[in-house]
Design an enzyme around this catalytic site. Structure first.
Site, PDB file in Angstrom:
ATOM      1  N   GLU A 281       0.831  -1.209   0.000  1.00  0.00           N
ATOM      2  CA  GLU A 281       0.000   0.000   0.000  1.00  0.00           C
ATOM      3  C   GLU A 281       0.862   1.253   0.000  1.00  0.00           C
ATOM      4  OE1 GLU A 281      -3.990  -1.567   2.306  1.00  0.00           O
ATOM      5  OE2 GLU A 281      -2.801   0.041   3.215  1.00  0.00           O
ATOM      6  N   ARG A 299      -1.352 -11.081   2.364  1.00  0.00           N
ATOM      7  CA  ARG A 299      -2.432 -12.048   2.100  1.00  0.00           C
ATOM      8  C   ARG A 299      -3.084 -11.695   0.770  1.00  0.00           C
ATOM      9  NH1 ARG A 299      -6.364  -8.128   3.097  1.00  0.00           N
ATOM     10  NH2 ARG A 299      -5.790  -6.786   4.825  1.00  0.00           N
TER      11      ARG A 299
END
Ligand SMILES: *[C@@H]1O[C@H](CO)[C@@H](O)[C@H](O)[C@H]1NC(C)=O
Ligand SMILES: *[C@@H]1O[C@H](CO)[C@@H](O)[C@H](O)[C@H]1NC(C)=O
Ligand SMILES: *[C@@H]1O[C@H](CO)[C@@H](O)[C@H](O)[C@H]1NC(C)=O
Ligand SMILES: *[C@@H]1O[C@H](CO)[C@@H](O)[C@H](O)[C@H]1NC(C)=O
Ligand SMILES: *[C@@H]1O[C@H](CO)[C@@H](O)[C@H](O)[C@H]1NC(C)=O
Length: 681
Positions: A281, A299
């Protein structure tokens, strides 16, 4: 870490809902035997039905069920599963669970426990990134709190900057400083507030980026030294810090910036020796186009399908291939970005009550038709409960098209075709988001919903014809029920109405409510199956419908069909015990039904006033049924008017003698025109 030495043939999915079903589909397609686990609430859930085998997790709380590491590992052993896919949430980023899998010789479909740990602690991950030359937000997070020292740090970081209480929360002890001259006073004030709120005056400093964008890069790495990026997603638009719409690629990003983001994502993964799928991110400054590392999610993410749609890659398949020790099937050069994809998250929630999550039964559930370019990722079926125990997400709707405009239009259309009744959803909100001019331009940032909330939360009101259709559907439904109940009673007025006797002078009313607004819908029976429908408050509103019928298509789903003035009418309607729902291109509208919703009106009410016979609609006079001087009674037919190929008998509103006739057969008439004059006796 454990890697299967050969192709996987069995997999336990330690999750529920849409993601369990998503993983199941790919695993089964790959010929893998799939084992599901379930809590008691989920014993009839889709992920249980779809699995080859399913095992119960005893208990009520998540801790006892989907978070029960020991139990899940036991089941994996008992069911002879080589690997465990954790999905997202639950155990997916749990260091101990990943380690327990490694120690028990079970393949954890994900990165190593060390990589999860390194990325799990924010301060650690930022340090690793700084060392790897990955940009992180400039700031000072140290212990030294001397004012002169902090001022020096501030000058290095640059303005605008944010002063935050180290123990802060809820905006307390937080200040945004726009220039050097304001620093001193803002620092003192932040320290005072911090001390009084948290009994600790320590602050940290960070570059402030006003309304940034949240952009994340999908990466995946194998055990043969290959790590690739599958481009970026823009997830800026969030409410309560939760995403509701995601897209790939990010709009308005140059190829150069896209490549830089992708390569930085790969560098982040390599810095922690990352294997399998992950998401890096970044926060992007819209002014300077600089981006900074925020965190890495170790994940598969909720929004992974948009990346799949623009690359043609099945990420779950790649995850399972990597976990079984195979090489990634494509290199970075092989991967091509194609078109544009959106994902919306359909939640059981009420956007108009601060997005409060709701629970309830999915009494009616009809998604749009899936295709190669429309994906519906869900774990629920009609009749399921959306439980307060889990995430209120009903499904994800994913669409792809050649460019952003086309994809957004496709999303709007698909949302309008998504029929849900029984509980509140955010579908109408998502539709207004997709129609928002700023969103359409791709002008997105993390403050988007806050900035445009007046527009976005402005409830879409139903069009008049939607209200009329709701009223008519309700009446037809009630007539049908009465007909069934009183099939033998000839005295019953409803059986007269629905039989083949002409009764043109009867008007019935139903009351329905939308957004606290009551509507009284009147239905005038013109002939069997032909109706004129209008609002009591505004008789000039008019829905003329011929050959109307309400056809049941599912347990509570109906189609209102008929011939209208401008063409065929075909509306999807859901009738529940206390509500009627009409699904339109502009969203779904729920009308509630008050207890006593209909009553018989005296004959002719609303049609003609005393002494006059007016035409309630424009049309052509077909027959004049009376002659001058003739005596008529209330309700006697006066004229037959043809409108929209439908015969409409206009009757007397009072008894008397016909004194004047204003029209003859063949003449056109306008609405509300006087047709004859009756002199009462
Ligand atoms: C406030 O912090 C000081 C120093 O850390 C400590 O001694 C004191 O007990 C704290 N007071 C409260 C009310 O927590
Ligand atoms: C999107 O594609 C359609 C059909 O090819 C085209 O007409 C339209 O101009 C494109 N829009 C943009 C913004 O590129
Ligand atoms: C809300 O909707 C009404 C009518 O639908 C419109 O008149 C008004 O301008 C809208 N308000 C905003 C903030 O868009
Ligand atoms: C129409 O219905 C009213 C009310 O039940 C009844 O009195 C009248 O006789 C009916 N007229 C015809 C033509 O069936
Ligand atoms: C949808 O909204 C548009 C613009 O407000 C309106 O013209 C149209 O009639 C609406 N369609 C339906 C089916 O409600």
């Amino acid at each position: 870490m454990t890697v299967a030495s050969c192709v996987l043939d069995s997999l336990l999915i330690a999750n529920r809902g849409e993601i369990a079903c998503r993983i199941l589909k790919t695993a089964k397609r790959m010929g893998i035997r799939v084992v599901s686990v379930y809590s008691d609430i989920d014993s009839n859930a889709l992920h249980v039905k779809m699995a080859d085998e399913a095992y119960r997790l005893e208990g009520v709380t998540s801790l006892e069920t989907y978070l029960n590491q020991r139990k899940i590992l036991d089941i994996a052993r008992q069911a002879n599963c080589q690997a465990i896919h954790p999905g997202y949430g639950f155990l997916s980023e749990n260091v101990e669970f990943a380690r327990a899998c490694e120690e028990n010789g079970v393949v954890f479909v994900g990165p190593s426990s060390e990589a999860i740990r390194a990325m799990g602690i924010k301060s650690t991950s930022k340090e690793i990134m700084l060392k790897a030359g990955v940009p992180v937000i400039p700031g000072y997070h140290g212990k030294e709190q001397d004012q002169e020292f902090l001022r020096d740090q501030a000058e290095q970081i640059g303005y605008p900057l944010m002063i935050k209480a180290v123990r802060g929360g809820g905006g307390k002890g937080m200040r945004i400083v726009s220039s050097s001259s304001a620093f001193q006073s803002q620092l003192e004030s932040a320290q005072r507030e911090s001390a009084s709120s948290f009994n600790d005056s320590q602050v940290l400093l960070e570059r402030f980026i006003p309304n940034p964008r949240h952009i994340e890069v999908q990466i995946i790495g194998d055990y043969h030294g290959n790590t690739v990026y599958l481009y970026e997603r823009d997830c800026s638009v969030q409410r309560r810090h939760q995403k509701i719409i995601e897209e790939a690629p990010a709009p308005g990003i140059s190829t150069e910036l896209r490549t830089r983001l992708g390569n930085t994502g790969v560098r982040v993964a390599r810095a922690v020796d990352y294997h399998n799928a992950g998401t890096v991110e970044f926060i992007l400054d819209r002014e300077t186009e600089e981006f900074y590392f925020m965190e890495m999610n170790t994940r598969l993410q909720v929004e992974h399908p948009v990346s799949e749609m623009i690359t043609g890659v099945d990420l779950v398949q790649w995850q399972l291939m990597v976990a079984s020790g195979q090489k990634l099937p494509l290199t970075q050069e092989d991967l091509q970005l194609k078109g544009h994809a959106f994902e919306t998250r359909i939640y059981a929630e009420n956007p108009n009550e601060n997005f409060m999550p709701g629970a309830g039964t999915l009494t009616h559930l009809r998604p749009p038709q899936p295709s190669d370019t429309i994906r519906i990722e869900t774990g629920v079926q009609e009749g399921d409960e959306v439980s307060v125990h889990y995430d209120p997400m009903i499904s994800k709707l994913v669409v792809w098209d050649e460019n952003r405009t086309l994809a957004l239009n496709k999303m709007k259309k698909a949302l309008s075709q998504y029929q849900i009744a029984g509980l509140d959803t955010n579908i109408n909100f998502l539709m207004s988001l997709c129609s928002n001019e700023h969103f359409m331009k791709g002008d997105v940032h993390t403050g988007f919903i806050e900035e445009h909330k007046d527009q976005l939360l402005n409830r879409t009101l139903p069009e008049t014809h939607t209200i009329l259709e709701a009223g008519l559907s309700l009446l037809l439904k009630q007539l049908e029920q009465c007909r069934l109940q009183n099939a033998k009673s000839h005295k019953n007025v409803f059986s007269l109405l629905t039989g083949f006797r002409l009764n043109h002078s009867l008007v019935q009313s139903v009351q329905i409510t939308h957004s606290n607004q009551d509507y009284i819908v009147r239905v005038a029976f013109i002939s069997p199956s032909s109706y004129r429908v209008f609002l009591k408050s505004d008789p000039s509103t008019c829905l003329l419908i011929k050959n109307a019928s309400l056809n049941q298509v599912s347990k509570s789903g109906y189609e209102l069909v008929g011939e209208g003035e401008t063409g065929k009418i075909k509306s999807s309607v859901v009738c529940l015990k206390d509500s009627v729902h009409v699904f339109t291109k502009n969203g779904s509208f729920q009308f509630t039904i008050p207890d006593k919703s209909y009553e018989l009106e005296p004959a002719d009410s609303g049609l003609s006033s005393v002494g006059q016979v007016v035409s309630p609609l424009p049309g052509m006079v077909d027959k004049v049924l009376v002659s001058l001087g003739q005596k008529v009674k209330t309700g006697d037919p006066i004229m037959v008017v043809i409108a929209m190929k439908m015969e409409y008998v206009i009757s007397a509103g009072t008894s008397g003698i016909i004194e004047e006739i204003f029209y003859t057969a063949g003449q056109s008439i306008r609405k509300n025109q006087n047709l004859v004059k009756i002199v009462p006796i």
